[in-house]
Motif scaffolding. Structure first.
Motif, PDB file in Angstrom:
ATOM      1  N   LEU A 265       3.970   7.381   3.456  1.00 14.69           N
ATOM      2  CA  LEU A 265       3.944   5.724   3.185  1.00 14.69           C
ATOM      3  C   LEU A 265       2.813   5.434   2.859  1.00 14.69           C
ATOM      4  O   LEU A 265       1.446   5.272   3.214  1.00 14.69           O
ATOM      5  CB  LEU A 265       4.733   5.467   4.188  1.00 14.69           C
ATOM      6  N   ASP A 266       2.995   4.054   1.573  1.00 19.99           N
ATOM      7  CA  ASP A 266       1.782   3.331   1.404  1.00 19.99           C
ATOM      8  C   ASP A 266       1.555   2.366   1.553  1.00 19.99           C
ATOM      9  O   ASP A 266       2.767   1.423   0.447  1.00 19.99           O
ATOM     10  CB  ASP A 266       1.135   4.173   0.057  1.00 19.99           C
ATOM     11  N   LEU A 267       1.072   1.400   2.438  1.00 19.25           N
ATOM     12  CA  LEU A 267       1.496  -0.049   2.845  1.00 19.25           C
ATOM     13  C   LEU A 267       0.022  -0.659   2.504  1.00 19.25           C
ATOM     14  O   LEU A 267      -0.697  -0.555   2.355  1.00 19.25           O
ATOM     15  CB  LEU A 267       1.686   0.426   4.528  1.00 19.25           C
ATOM     16  N   VAL A 268       1.081  -1.471   1.951  1.00 19.15           N
ATOM     17  CA  VAL A 268      -0.300  -3.159   1.847  1.00 19.15           C
ATOM     18  C   VAL A 268       0.281  -4.124   2.746  1.00 19.15           C
ATOM     19  O   VAL A 268       1.588  -4.998   2.747  1.00 19.15           O
ATOM     20  CB  VAL A 268      -0.621  -3.048   0.611  1.00 19.15           C
ATOM     21  N   ALA A 269      -0.057  -4.612   3.482  1.00 19.02           N
ATOM     22  CA  ALA A 269      -0.059  -6.325   4.528  1.00 19.02           C
ATOM     23  C   ALA A 269      -0.603  -6.805   4.398  1.00 19.02           C
ATOM     24  O   ALA A 269      -2.170  -7.240   4.014  1.00 19.02           O
ATOM     25  CB  ALA A 269       0.786  -4.986   6.061  1.00 19.02           C
ATOM     26  N   LYS A 270      -0.114  -8.237   4.406  1.00 22.24           N
ATOM     27  CA  LYS A 270      -0.591  -9.399   4.738  1.00 22.24           C
ATOM     28  C   LYS A 270      -0.331 -10.213   6.091  1.00 22.24           C
ATOM     29  O   LYS A 270       1.169 -10.257   6.189  1.00 22.24           O
ATOM     30  CB  LYS A 270      -0.135 -10.695   3.945  1.00 22.24           C
ATOM     31  N   ILE A 271      -1.184 -10.614   6.463  1.00 22.89           N
ATOM     32  CA  ILE A 271      -0.527 -10.419   8.343  1.00 22.89           C
ATOM     33  C   ILE A 271      -1.559 -11.567   8.937  1.00 22.89           C
ATOM     34  O   ILE A 271      -2.684 -10.842   8.899  1.00 22.89           O
ATOM     35  CB  ILE A 271      -0.359  -9.368   9.166  1.00 22.89           C
ATOM     36  N   PRO A 272      -1.308 -12.841   8.238  1.00 25.86           N
ATOM     37  CA  PRO A 272      -2.417 -13.696   9.046  1.00 25.86           C
ATOM     38  C   PRO A 272      -2.683 -13.609  10.441  1.00 25.86           C
ATOM     39  O   PRO A 272      -1.439 -13.467  10.617  1.00 25.86           O
ATOM     40  CB  PRO A 272      -1.382 -15.317   8.401  1.00 25.86           C
ATOM     41  N   GLY A 273      -4.165 -13.656  10.980  1.00 26.71           N
ATOM     42  CA  GLY A 273      -3.933 -13.597  12.490  1.00 26.71           C
ATOM     43  C   GLY A 273      -4.741 -12.229  12.579  1.00 26.71           C
ATOM     44  O   GLY A 273      -4.787 -11.769  14.113  1.00 26.71           O
ATOM     45  N   ALA A 274      -4.724 -11.241  11.963  1.00 28.08           N
ATOM     46  CA  ALA A 274      -4.144 -10.154  12.114  1.00 28.08           C
ATOM     47  C   ALA A 274      -5.382  -9.115  12.321  1.00 28.08           C
ATOM     48  O   ALA A 274      -5.957  -9.501  11.393  1.00 28.08           O
ATOM     49  CB  ALA A 274      -3.048  -8.741  11.304  1.00 28.08           C
ATOM     50  N   SER A 275      -5.744  -8.263  13.866  1.00 27.39           N
ATOM     51  CA  SER A 275      -7.269  -7.833  13.528  1.00 27.39           C
ATOM     52  C   SER A 275      -6.717  -6.652  12.917  1.00 27.39           C
ATOM     53  O   SER A 275      -5.421  -5.895  12.889  1.00 27.39           O
ATOM     54  CB  SER A 275      -7.675  -7.520  14.796  1.00 27.39           C
ATOM     55  N   GLN A 276      -7.952  -5.993  12.496  1.00 20.37           N
ATOM     56  CA  GLN A 276      -7.387  -4.575  11.827  1.00 20.37           C
ATOM     57  C   GLN A 276      -6.811  -3.311  12.674  1.00 20.37           C
ATOM     58  O   GLN A 276      -6.382  -2.473  12.961  1.00 20.37           O
ATOM     59  CB  GLN A 276      -8.502  -3.930  11.555  1.00 20.37           C
TER      60      GLN A 276
END
Length: 143
Positions: free
Chosen positions: A100-111
């Motif tokens: 699974l190769d995931l690219v995410a944009k999640i405002p306010g998310a910490s690593q």
């Protein structure tokens, strides 16, 4: 509660010269062509491994959205590609791995929150649980 969904396949001919079609009850796939050349070569049409990849990517991504919601986060965008590996083994072929190769944009998310949600989704989405394969993941948070 049991939820049931179905797909169907029709095949005519031998393994290498035959032709088939797959369909889904929803109509999303309607007699999509598949055959030896679409599975083991690069012919036009689909194949079971590609469909498993799409199902796994969809299931995982939806499960990740649920995990993020439980953490109080909402994704702006989640993009997942599932690469299914099939190898010749004793007795035939086997799906041995999915990456699974995931690219995410999640405002306010910490690593840390992102990694926890992604790993939980990878381990617990229904398609991951179904597959008897090594499931790996690379993920990138773009904020």
């Amino acid at each position: 509660m049991t939820i049931k969904r179905n797909g169907s396949a029709v095949w005519s001919g031998g393994l290498k010269d035959g032709k088939g079609a797959v369909s889904t009850a929803s109509g999303v796939l309607k007699e999509a062509q598949y055959g030896f050349n679409t599975r083991f070569e690069d012919g036009p049409g689909t194949n079971p491994e590609e469909l498993i990849g799409a199902a796994h990517a969809g299931c995982f991504t939806m499960a990740l959205s649920g995990q993020l919601g439980q953490a109080g986060l909402t994704a702006q965008e989640l993009r997942t590609t599932a690469t299914v590996s099939m190898e010749k083994v004793e007795g035939g072929f086997s799906i041995t791995a999915v990456h699974l190769d995931l690219v995410a944009k999640i405002p306010g998310a910490s690593q840390e929150a992102f990694d926890k949600a992604a790993n939980t989704a990878k381990e617990n989405c229904p398609v991951s649980k179904l597959l008897n394969a090594d499931i790996t993941m690379s993920s990138r948070l773009e904020n």
